[in-house]
Write a protein that holds these residues in place. Structure first.
Motif, PDB file in Angstrom:
ATOM      1  N   TRP A  10      30.914  32.857  29.386  1.00  0.00           N
ATOM      2  CA  TRP A  10      31.702  31.596  28.688  1.00  0.00           C
ATOM      3  C   TRP A  10      33.157  31.621  29.239  1.00  0.00           C
ATOM      4  CZ3 TRP A  10      30.220  36.119  26.153  1.00  0.00           C
ATOM      5  CH2 TRP A  10      31.383  36.703  25.513  1.00  0.00           C
ATOM      6  N   VAL A  11      33.714  30.650  29.021  1.00  0.00           N
ATOM      7  CA  VAL A  11      35.162  30.416  29.192  1.00  0.00           C
ATOM      8  C   VAL A  11      35.990  30.752  28.076  1.00  0.00           C
ATOM      9  CG1 VAL A  11      36.973  29.275  30.547  1.00  0.00           C
ATOM     10  CG2 VAL A  11      34.621  29.066  31.277  1.00  0.00           C
ATOM     11  N   ASP A  12      37.105  31.478  28.414  1.00  0.00           N
ATOM     12  CA  ASP A  12      37.948  31.918  27.404  1.00  0.00           C
ATOM     13  C   ASP A  12      39.348  31.382  27.907  1.00  0.00           C
ATOM     14  OD1 ASP A  12      39.165  32.550  24.961  1.00  0.00           O
ATOM     15  OD2 ASP A  12      38.069  34.483  24.910  1.00  0.00           O
ATOM     16  N   GLY A  17      51.798  34.254  28.497  1.00  0.00           N
ATOM     17  CA  GLY A  17      52.968  34.763  27.989  1.00  0.00           C
ATOM     18  C   GLY A  17      54.085  33.866  27.887  1.00  0.00           C
ATOM     19  N   ASN A  18      54.143  32.809  28.707  1.00  0.00           N
ATOM     20  CA  ASN A  18      54.966  31.846  28.780  1.00  0.00           C
ATOM     21  C   ASN A  18      54.435  30.279  28.885  1.00  0.00           C
ATOM     22  OD1 ASN A  18      57.839  33.293  28.954  1.00  0.00           O
ATOM     23  ND2 ASN A  18      56.871  33.654  31.153  1.00  0.00           N
ATOM     24  N   PRO A  19      55.072  29.492  28.466  1.00  0.00           N
ATOM     25  CA  PRO A  19      54.548  28.036  28.364  1.00  0.00           C
ATOM     26  C   PRO A  19      54.027  27.867  29.768  1.00  0.00           C
ATOM     27  CG  PRO A  19      56.368  28.008  27.134  1.00  0.00           C
ATOM     28  CD  PRO A  19      56.284  29.159  27.691  1.00  0.00           C
ATOM     29  N   GLY A  20      52.781  27.248  30.004  1.00  0.00           N
ATOM     30  CA  GLY A  20      52.199  26.763  31.092  1.00  0.00           C
ATOM     31  C   GLY A  20      51.352  27.896  31.923  1.00  0.00           C
ATOM     32  N   GLU A  21      51.623  29.067  31.502  1.00  0.00           N
ATOM     33  CA  GLU A  21      50.983  30.175  32.440  1.00  0.00           C
ATOM     34  C   GLU A  21      49.788  30.652  32.000  1.00  0.00           C
ATOM     35  OE1 GLU A  21      55.182  32.275  33.591  1.00  0.00           O
ATOM     36  OE2 GLU A  21      53.771  33.472  32.309  1.00  0.00           O
ATOM     37  N   ASP A  22      49.034  29.753  30.832  1.00  0.00           N
ATOM     38  CA  ASP A  22      47.919  30.364  30.517  1.00  0.00           C
ATOM     39  C   ASP A  22      46.859  29.764  31.626  1.00  0.00           C
ATOM     40  OD1 ASP A  22      48.430  27.560  30.003  1.00  0.00           O
ATOM     41  OD2 ASP A  22      46.515  27.386  28.782  1.00  0.00           O
ATOM     42  N   GLN A  23      45.794  30.353  31.819  1.00  0.00           N
ATOM     43  CA  GLN A  23      44.695  29.923  32.764  1.00  0.00           C
ATOM     44  C   GLN A  23      43.424  30.417  32.095  1.00  0.00           C
ATOM     45  OE1 GLN A  23      45.710  32.102  36.293  1.00  0.00           O
ATOM     46  NE2 GLN A  23      45.701  33.976  35.367  1.00  0.00           N
ATOM     47  N   PRO A  24      42.298  29.803  32.657  1.00  0.00           N
ATOM     48  CA  PRO A  24      40.650  30.005  32.244  1.00  0.00           C
ATOM     49  C   PRO A  24      40.603  31.448  32.491  1.00  0.00           C
ATOM     50  CG  PRO A  24      41.048  27.943  33.476  1.00  0.00           C
ATOM     51  CD  PRO A  24      42.385  28.644  33.417  1.00  0.00           C
ATOM     52  N   LEU A  25      39.731  32.031  31.720  1.00  0.00           N
ATOM     53  CA  LEU A  25      39.187  33.497  31.760  1.00  0.00           C
ATOM     54  C   LEU A  25      37.705  33.446  31.591  1.00  0.00           C
ATOM     55  CD1 LEU A  25      39.645  36.333  31.827  1.00  0.00           C
ATOM     56  CD2 LEU A  25      40.052  36.165  29.393  1.00  0.00           C
ATOM     57  N   LEU A  26      36.872  33.932  32.606  1.00  0.00           N
ATOM     58  CA  LEU A  26      35.634  33.921  32.615  1.00  0.00           C
ATOM     59  C   LEU A  26      35.292  35.286  31.838  1.00  0.00           C
ATOM     60  CD1 LEU A  26      32.668  32.669  33.081  1.00  0.00           C
ATOM     61  CD2 LEU A  26      32.779  33.961  35.362  1.00  0.00           C
ATOM     62  N   THR A  52      25.573  33.802  40.706  1.00  0.00           N
ATOM     63  CA  THR A  52      25.812  32.294  41.289  1.00  0.00           C
ATOM     64  C   THR A  52      26.876  31.735  40.347  1.00  0.00           C
ATOM     65  OG1 THR A  52      23.512  32.412  42.007  1.00  0.00           O
ATOM     66  CG2 THR A  52      24.544  30.363  41.674  1.00  0.00           C
ATOM     67  N   TYR A  53      26.673  31.812  38.933  1.00  0.00           N
ATOM     68  CA  TYR A  53      27.428  31.472  37.935  1.00  0.00           C
ATOM     69  C   TYR A  53      28.875  31.666  38.151  1.00  0.00           C
ATOM     70  CZ  TYR A  53      29.477  29.443  33.602  1.00  0.00           C
ATOM     71  OH  TYR A  53      30.195  28.668  32.695  1.00  0.00           O
ATOM     72  N   MET A  54      29.245  32.999  38.557  1.00  0.00           N
ATOM     73  CA  MET A  54      30.588  33.623  38.707  1.00  0.00           C
ATOM     74  C   MET A  54      31.196  32.930  40.218  1.00  0.00           C
ATOM     75  SD  MET A  54      31.967  37.414  38.580  1.00  0.00           S
ATOM     76  CE  MET A  54      30.679  38.056  39.348  1.00  0.00           C
ATOM     77  N   GLU A  55      30.278  32.829  41.160  1.00  0.00           N
ATOM     78  CA  GLU A  55      30.688  32.300  42.446  1.00  0.00           C
ATOM     79  C   GLU A  55      31.145  30.919  42.212  1.00  0.00           C
ATOM     80  OE1 GLU A  55      29.679  31.786  46.916  1.00  0.00           O
ATOM     81  OE2 GLU A  55      28.280  33.354  45.640  1.00  0.00           O
ATOM     82  N   ARG A  56      30.405  30.040  41.587  1.00  0.00           N
ATOM     83  CA  ARG A  56      30.738  28.520  41.390  1.00  0.00           C
ATOM     84  C   ARG A  56      31.874  28.606  40.522  1.00  0.00           C
ATOM     85  NH1 ARG A  56      24.332  26.647  40.153  1.00  0.00           N
ATOM     86  NH2 ARG A  56      23.793  26.501  42.175  1.00  0.00           N
ATOM     87  N   TRP A  57      32.105  29.487  39.295  1.00  0.00           N
ATOM     88  CA  TRP A  57      33.365  29.280  38.591  1.00  0.00           C
ATOM     89  C   TRP A  57      34.593  29.812  39.575  1.00  0.00           C
ATOM     90  CZ3 TRP A  57      37.053  32.814  36.552  1.00  0.00           C
ATOM     91  CH2 TRP A  57      37.863  32.172  35.690  1.00  0.00           C
ATOM     92  N   ILE A  58      34.420  30.746  40.162  1.00  0.00           N
ATOM     93  CA  ILE A  58      35.690  31.084  41.184  1.00  0.00           C
ATOM     94  C   ILE A  58      36.067  29.879  42.245  1.00  0.00           C
ATOM     95  CG2 ILE A  58      36.355  32.646  42.834  1.00  0.00           C
ATOM     96  CD1 ILE A  58      34.893  34.984  41.421  1.00  0.00           C
TER      97      ILE A  58
END
Length: 71
Positions: A10-12, A17-26, A52-58
């Protein structure tokens, strides 16, 4: 179903730490019956499906490096 062969992903959100620096995490983990019923969890049938799922996500993340967590 042989649960020792199945995985979940799942993606979390990684908070930068700063506004706008968040990013998706698998996240990827072994099968867990209770968590497997969550809406956002993808069921993966082993190493090949997980890779396969991880490669598509990356690939998706590379195509959209400005992507932030969905709210």
């Amino acid at each position: 179903m042989e649960t020792d062969l199945w995985w979940m992903a799942w993606v979390d959100c990684f908070n930068g730490g700063n506004p706008g620096e968040d990013q998706p995490l698998l996240k990827l983990t072994r099968w867990h019956r209770a968590q497997a019923h969550e809406d956002e969890v993808k069921h993966l049938c082993g190493a090949r499906c997980s890779e396969t799922y991880m490669e598509r996500w990356i690939t998706s993340q590379r195509e959209h490096p400005e992507a932030h967590c969905e709210t």
